[in-house]
Motif scaffolding. Structure first.
Motif, PDB file in Angstrom:
ATOM      1  N   PHE A  13      12.083  -3.633  10.490  1.00 56.03           N
ATOM      2  CA  PHE A  13      12.726  -2.583  10.072  1.00 56.03           C
ATOM      3  C   PHE A  13      12.420  -1.767   8.993  1.00 56.03           C
ATOM      4  CE2 PHE A  13      15.230  -5.007  13.163  1.00 56.03           C
ATOM      5  CZ  PHE A  13      15.621  -4.079  13.860  1.00 56.03           C
ATOM      6  N   ALA A  14      11.847  -2.555   7.898  1.00 57.89           N
ATOM      7  CA  ALA A  14      11.303  -1.779   6.618  1.00 57.89           C
ATOM      8  C   ALA A  14       9.931  -1.733   6.427  1.00 57.89           C
ATOM      9  CB  ALA A  14      12.083  -2.954   5.589  1.00 57.89           C
ATOM     10  N   VAL A  19       3.900   0.167   4.645  1.00 56.09           N
ATOM     11  CA  VAL A  19       2.693   0.550   5.064  1.00 56.09           C
ATOM     12  C   VAL A  19       2.287   1.991   4.806  1.00 56.09           C
ATOM     13  CG1 VAL A  19       1.195   0.755   7.232  1.00 56.09           C
ATOM     14  CG2 VAL A  19       2.640  -1.257   6.921  1.00 56.09           C
ATOM     15  N   ALA A  20       3.347   2.958   5.302  1.00 53.85           N
ATOM     16  CA  ALA A  20       3.100   4.323   5.000  1.00 53.85           C
ATOM     17  C   ALA A  20       3.012   4.444   3.514  1.00 53.85           C
ATOM     18  CB  ALA A  20       4.314   5.334   5.517  1.00 53.85           C
ATOM     19  N   GLY A 181      -6.507  -2.511   2.869  1.00 53.60           N
ATOM     20  CA  GLY A 181      -6.099  -3.829   2.452  1.00 53.60           C
ATOM     21  C   GLY A 181      -4.784  -4.007   1.968  1.00 53.60           C
ATOM     22  N   ALA A 182      -4.309  -3.125   1.121  1.00 50.46           N
ATOM     23  CA  ALA A 182      -2.895  -3.077   0.755  1.00 50.46           C
ATOM     24  C   ALA A 182      -1.693  -2.971   1.813  1.00 50.46           C
ATOM     25  CB  ALA A 182      -2.584  -1.997  -0.649  1.00 50.46           C
ATOM     26  N   ALA A 183      -2.369  -2.233   2.722  1.00 50.00           N
ATOM     27  CA  ALA A 183      -1.293  -1.977   3.953  1.00 50.00           C
ATOM     28  C   ALA A 183      -1.406  -3.340   4.839  1.00 50.00           C
ATOM     29  CB  ALA A 183      -1.795  -0.672   4.689  1.00 50.00           C
ATOM     30  N   MET A 184      -2.477  -4.017   4.545  1.00 56.33           N
ATOM     31  CA  MET A 184      -2.459  -5.238   5.578  1.00 56.33           C
ATOM     32  C   MET A 184      -1.189  -6.217   4.921  1.00 56.33           C
ATOM     33  SD  MET A 184      -4.045  -4.862   8.187  1.00 56.33           S
ATOM     34  CE  MET A 184      -4.343  -6.808   8.502  1.00 56.33           C
ATOM     35  N   VAL A 185      -1.045  -6.252   3.569  1.00 51.61           N
ATOM     36  CA  VAL A 185      -0.154  -7.147   2.943  1.00 51.61           C
ATOM     37  C   VAL A 185       1.407  -7.139   3.716  1.00 51.61           C
ATOM     38  CG1 VAL A 185       0.949  -8.072   0.805  1.00 51.61           C
ATOM     39  CG2 VAL A 185      -1.309  -7.012   0.761  1.00 51.61           C
ATOM     40  N   PRO A 186       2.012  -5.819   3.639  1.00 52.17           N
ATOM     41  CA  PRO A 186       3.371  -6.039   4.632  1.00 52.17           C
ATOM     42  C   PRO A 186       2.958  -6.377   6.017  1.00 52.17           C
ATOM     43  CG  PRO A 186       2.684  -3.731   3.807  1.00 52.17           C
ATOM     44  CD  PRO A 186       1.856  -4.720   3.357  1.00 52.17           C
ATOM     45  N   ILE A 187       2.072  -5.939   6.472  1.00 57.37           N
ATOM     46  CA  ILE A 187       1.808  -6.241   7.952  1.00 57.37           C
ATOM     47  C   ILE A 187       1.630  -7.742   8.256  1.00 57.37           C
ATOM     48  CG2 ILE A 187       0.071  -5.770   9.753  1.00 57.37           C
ATOM     49  CD1 ILE A 187      -0.363  -2.906   8.782  1.00 57.37           C
ATOM     50  N   ALA A 188       0.926  -8.298   7.389  1.00 56.55           N
ATOM     51  CA  ALA A 188       0.577  -9.926   7.525  1.00 56.55           C
ATOM     52  C   ALA A 188       1.978 -10.400   7.516  1.00 56.55           C
ATOM     53  CB  ALA A 188      -0.367 -10.299   6.341  1.00 56.55           C
ATOM     54  N   PHE A 189       2.907 -10.012   6.548  1.00 56.27           N
ATOM     55  CA  PHE A 189       4.443 -10.632   6.752  1.00 56.27           C
ATOM     56  C   PHE A 189       5.007 -10.425   7.729  1.00 56.27           C
ATOM     57  CE2 PHE A 189       8.761 -10.447   5.684  1.00 56.27           C
ATOM     58  CZ  PHE A 189       9.163 -11.507   5.095  1.00 56.27           C
ATOM     59  N   LEU A 242       8.105   9.148   6.484  1.00 53.11           N
ATOM     60  CA  LEU A 242       8.051   7.680   6.500  1.00 53.11           C
ATOM     61  C   LEU A 242       7.690   7.077   5.113  1.00 53.11           C
ATOM     62  CD1 LEU A 242       8.532   5.303   8.485  1.00 53.11           C
ATOM     63  CD2 LEU A 242       5.970   5.519   8.936  1.00 53.11           C
ATOM     64  N   ASP A 243       6.842   7.892   4.443  1.00 53.72           N
ATOM     65  CA  ASP A 243       6.536   7.448   3.131  1.00 53.72           C
ATOM     66  C   ASP A 243       7.411   7.455   1.870  1.00 53.72           C
ATOM     67  OD1 ASP A 243       5.115   6.399   0.761  1.00 53.72           O
ATOM     68  OD2 ASP A 243       4.083   8.447   0.610  1.00 53.72           O
ATOM     69  N   ALA A 244       8.405   8.332   2.314  1.00 56.76           N
ATOM     70  CA  ALA A 244       9.698   8.630   1.351  1.00 56.76           C
ATOM     71  C   ALA A 244      10.816   7.797   1.438  1.00 56.76           C
ATOM     72  CB  ALA A 244       9.800  10.107   1.432  1.00 56.76           C
ATOM     73  N   THR A 245      10.938   6.971   2.324  1.00 52.10           N
ATOM     74  CA  THR A 245      12.123   6.339   2.662  1.00 52.10           C
ATOM     75  C   THR A 245      11.877   4.990   2.518  1.00 52.10           C
ATOM     76  OG1 THR A 245      13.852   5.820   4.084  1.00 52.10           O
ATOM     77  CG2 THR A 245      11.611   5.955   4.982  1.00 52.10           C
ATOM     78  N   THR A 246      12.961   3.977   2.205  1.00 53.17           N
ATOM     79  CA  THR A 246      12.733   2.570   2.137  1.00 53.17           C
ATOM     80  C   THR A 246      13.710   2.065   3.585  1.00 53.17           C
ATOM     81  OG1 THR A 246      14.796   2.458   0.625  1.00 53.17           O
ATOM     82  CG2 THR A 246      12.705   2.442  -0.362  1.00 53.17           C
ATOM     83  N   THR A 247      14.409   2.710   4.251  1.00 53.89           N
ATOM     84  CA  THR A 247      15.245   2.434   5.145  1.00 53.89           C
ATOM     85  C   THR A 247      14.948   3.216   6.426  1.00 53.89           C
ATOM     86  OG1 THR A 247      17.006   3.790   4.508  1.00 53.89           O
ATOM     87  CG2 THR A 247      17.123   1.616   3.969  1.00 53.89           C
TER      88      THR A 247
END
Length: 424
Positions: A13-14, A19-20, A181-189, A242-247
């Motif tokens: 949900f977050a 990623v964006a 690579g940076a985007a893969m960090v939240p995806i890995a989680f 999507l980039d501008a939000t946290t929820t």
């Protein structure tokens, strides 16, 4: 269901917005989610073989102890207590605080909300209170219902923002590779958790057949589910929104159904995070118990309260560490903190398959063999190295703290071993 239940948490949900923040086109956003799913599938097959070779209690702790040395297993357990398990709990508590504030409109500090919920759940679990099977099933159904509503409404309301725009936001370069690579960090989680299904390998009638099928179907279904969520968010918000939000989930539902829709999805997510956190309070202590049983940790950590039958000391240690981490930074920073150590041990554990195969540990007739080994295993290990490197580059300070905590386990282990020998 065990595989999917271990993976699908509040992160989906977050994490689309996380990623964006790092890659900015629909092609890249969806592409890195597919890549993350493929890596998770490779890891799931490795863990399926490890679990059928060593089906005892302890999971990764057991694999590392048998393949390498008790010191490596101790460092893993230490990191689990002070970085990875508690870091994951802290990250989910921060998600709860974001949606709690969006739901209630309160202006309280997000770290304070995360700390309060962790403290409350720690106290409840110390009293021995645990959700019954019906409550846990209800929470899982609520989570699935929230995801399904998000996807259906997102596709129904979406404005077709995927039809335009470049495939890549920048030329193919080192900078683009760094962003991926940076985007893969939240995806890995978000994809983490498939390894917990291996805990039941010893109780399955035919683990070699059924565990592999469950992992393939479960991880594949989660990949499809996550792609559907991201497509829905992109159709409604677009990559810029999507980039501008946290929820993102609340924003999608607010656009579709107004404030009432945002409140509904926010409540579902908040309750789902509470269920995840409550469950997490009792999973880590199994490893600490195994460490105490091996004489590698304080005996009190592995003991159960005679009154509540809960591992109170271990739960309190986890809760306090999670509170400290939750107050230390933003959701993205906490992800980098936890992922750095978590994927070091994912890589080291995957490499242990080479050692266990060479030593021929386990009966070949009862072992599920990872397909594509050694190539898929090497690919997974290299992916872990890349994710760890990306986390360090994205947040060097938090990663350095996490690595420092992990490495501090080595002198503690050798001091502990000498102390135990002196006493005996």
């Amino acid at each position: 269901m065990i595989v999917m239940g271990g993976i699908v948490g509040a992160g989906i949900f977050a994490n689309p917005s996380e990623v964006a923040h790092r890659v900015h086109t629909p092609f890249l956003i969806l592409g890195v989610w597919v890549l993350g799913g493929f890596i998770a599938m490779c890891g799931a097959f490795i863990w399926a073989e490890l679990a059928t070779r060593l089906p005892g209690t302890g999971g990764q702790y057991l694999y590392l102890r048998e393949a390498y040395h008790p010191s490596v297993a101790f460092v893993y357990g230490w990191g689990l207590l002070l970085v990875t398990q508690t870091g994951g709990m802290a990250a989910v508590a921060v998600i709860f605080s974001s949606y709690f504030r969006a739901l209630t409109g309160v202006a309280w500090n997000g770290s304070a909300i995360a700390a309060m919920v962790l403290l409350a759940l720690t106290g409840i679990n110390c009293l021995g209170a645990r959700a019954g099977s019906n409550v846990q099933s209800a929470l899982m159904l609520l989570k699935i219902g929230a995801i399904a509503a998000l996807v259906v409404i997102g596709f129904a309301v979406g404005g077709g923002s995927l039809k335009s725009g470049l495939l890549l936001a920048q030329p193919v370069s080192l900078g683009l590779l760094k962003s991926v690579g940076a985007a893969m960090v939240p995806i890995a989680f978000a994809y983490g958790g498939w390894q917990t299904a291996t805990f039941v390998a010893g109780e399955m009638r035919n683990a070699r057949r059924d565990l592999s099928r469950g992992l393939l179907i479960g991880v594949g279904a989660v990949v499809a589910l996550y792609l559907a969520v991201n497509l829905a968010c992109l159709r409604v918000l677009g990559p810029v929104g999507l980039d501008a939000t946290t929820t993102p989930a609340s924003d999608v539902m607010r656009i579709a159904l107004g404030q009432r829709g945002a409140q509904w999805i926010g409540a579902g997510i908040a309750i789902s995070t509470l269920g995840f956190l409550s469950q997490s309070m009792l999973t880590g202590p199994r490893v600490y118990y195994a460490m105490a049983r091996d004489g590698l940790f304080f005996e009190s950590v592995g003991k159960l309260s005679p009154r509540s039958r809960a591992p109170v000391v271990a739960i309190v240690l986890q809760g306090l560490a999670a509170i400290v981490i939750a107050c230390s930074g933003t959701y993205g920073e906490i992800l980098n903190f936890a992922i750095t150590v978590d994927f070091i041990f994912f890589g080291v554990t995957a490499a242990s398959l080479f050692v266990l195969r060479r030593r021929q540990i386990g009966s070949d007739t009862a072992i599920y063999r990872a397909p594509g080994h050694p190539f898929t295993t090497i690919l997974f290990v290299l992916s872990c190295v890349g994710i760890v490197g990306s986390a360090i580059i994205a947040s060097p300070a938090n990663s350095a703290i996490a690595l420092g905590i992990m490495l501090a386990a080595l002198p503690v282990y050798y001091f502990w071993a000498r102390f135990k020998r002196a006493r005996s």
